[in-house]
Design an enzyme around this catalytic site. Structure first.
Site, short mmCIF file in Angstrom:
data_model
loop_
_atom_site.label_atom_id
_atom_site.label_comp_id
_atom_site.label_asym_id
_atom_site.label_seq_id
_atom_site.Cartn_x
_atom_site.Cartn_y
_atom_site.Cartn_z
N GLY A 1 4.31 -33.40 12.06
CA GLY A 1 4.85 -32.05 12.08
C GLY A 1 4.22 -31.15 13.13
O GLY A 1 4.92 -30.43 13.85
N THR A 2 2.88 -31.17 13.24
CA THR A 2 2.24 -30.33 14.26
C THR A 2 2.50 -30.92 15.65
O THR A 2 2.62 -30.17 16.62
CB THR A 2 0.74 -30.19 14.01
N ASP B 1 -0.27 -42.18 13.30
CA ASP B 1 0.40 -41.36 12.29
C ASP B 1 1.69 -42.06 11.91
O ASP B 1 2.52 -42.37 12.77
CB ASP B 1 0.68 -39.97 12.86
N SER C 1 -1.26 -29.08 9.31
CA SER C 1 -0.63 -30.40 9.36
C SER C 1 0.74 -30.32 8.72
O SER C 1 0.87 -29.81 7.60
CB SER C 1 -1.48 -31.45 8.64
N GLY C 2 1.74 -30.82 9.41
CA GLY C 2 3.10 -30.77 8.88
C GLY C 2 3.32 -31.67 7.68
O GLY C 2 3.87 -31.25 6.65
#
Length: 344
Positions: free
Chosen positions: A258-259, A253, A91-92
């Protein structure tokens, strides 16, 4: 007073997404790799995730990261990512928050103006470059794992919407990517609830009709998030787009993700929409931004891949000691359907 559990947690958010970081109360978890440790927690230690993420301590919009000793000598620390319903390999926002917490609390030494180190995520090693000044982390850039496209321009039968064109890509998690305009969305805050409702329907349909297995780790499989992609445009010479990612069990989100940014970079590169090294600004529904770039290309199994680097900023929000009174009737918390979408 005697407590049966006490967990020290630092609160942080990256671009609006709440990702807390466990800094004390858990010594270690069995496993030869960080992925093994994640799977051990999932099978044998899930009470920790439920304790922290279910009510009354947690909420549906929260994630928690468990900092652990790295299993790879190249990494300064490892971490396991716990979301409301799942353990995820990467996860970013959780990476940005974990790196920021480790530096700003002194768990890892901060060097100004730039601190570089490596974290071990379940998905693999992630190199970190943190810009720092006066004890504050100004931004974190992380070199994500190789990202690639599983399927382009596939047609999926979606209940209530008929045939919908989608793409599927991996950026640390597996995403079904939908052109938001195809389903009548402008990707604006007023659409948040409807984006969630439709996104969960699309995800379920795509997961059933487009089975996906990571070619290097068969335990990473199945579409688990929907990304609604806004139009790609150039503004003042900058390539940018808005997006909305739907996180199970059904919420937006808050960050640009990020992902999700990494998965979209893989898709954009496959389409010829972005050059290696070119900056891409990804916006969230809140208007917050991550900057993504492709630092290189390669192959993952049969797939052409890209190596994404994503940058963003996190802010510390709180210091908690979550405790469990041995007489508490909810030792692993609870969920109610007013805020937890899967509860009916």
């Amino acid at each position: 007073m005697r407590f049966s559990r006490m967990i020290n947690v630092v609160g942080a958010h990256a671009a609006g997404e709440l990702n807390e970081v466990i800094t004390g109360g858990v010594l270690d978890v069995p496993g030869a790799t960080m992925f093994d440790k994640m799977k051990h927690l999932e099978a044998h230690g899930d009470d920790l995730r439920r304790f922290l993420l279910n009510e009354p301590r947690g909420r549906v919009t929260q994630c928690v990261n468990l900092v652990l000793p790295a299993t790879d000598p190249r990494a300064a620390a490892g971490f396991v990512i716990m979301e409301s319903d799942f353990y995820v390999p990467m996860s970013g926002t959780n990476t940005i928050c974990t790196a920021t917490v480790l530096l700003e609390t002194g768990m890892l030494p901060m060097r100004e103006p730039v601190t570089e180190f490596t974290l071990e995520a379940p998905a693999g090693l992630v190199d970190i470059r943190a810009e720092c000044r006066d004890g504050k982390v100004l931004s974190v850039a992380f070199d994500n794992v190789a990202s690639f496209v599983f399927a382009r321009d596939s047609m999926v039968d979606v209940p209530g919407f008929g045939r919908v064109r989608v793409d599927v890509a991996y950026g640390g998690m597996i995403y079904v990517i939908v052109d938001a305009a195809d389903l009548g969305f402008a990707v604006v805050p007023d659409e948040a609830a409807e984006l969630v409702r439709v996104g969960e329907i699309v995800k379920a349909a795509a997961a059933a009709q487009l089975p996906c297995v990571h070619p290097e780790n068969a335990e990473i499989h199945t579409i688990n998030q929907t990304l609604f992609a806004g139009p790609l445009e150039r503004r003042d010479g900058q390539l940018r787009s808005r997006n909305a990612v739907i996180v199970s069990p059904g919420r937006i989100d808050r960050s640009p993700c990020g992902t999700g940014t990494s998965a979209r970079l893989a898709l954009m590169h496959a389409r010829g929409d972005i050059a290696e090294g070119e900056a891409f600004i990804h916006e969230s529904l809140l208007g917050t931004e991550f900057t993504g770039r492709i630092r290189g290309t390669g192959r993952v199994g049969p797939h052409d891949s890209v190596l994404p680097t994503v940058a963003g900023t996190a802010w510390l929000t709180a210091f908690h000691q979550y405790v469990l009174d041995p007489t508490d009737p909810f030792p692993t918390g609870y969920r109610l359907g007013d805020t937890w979408p899967e509860v009916r």
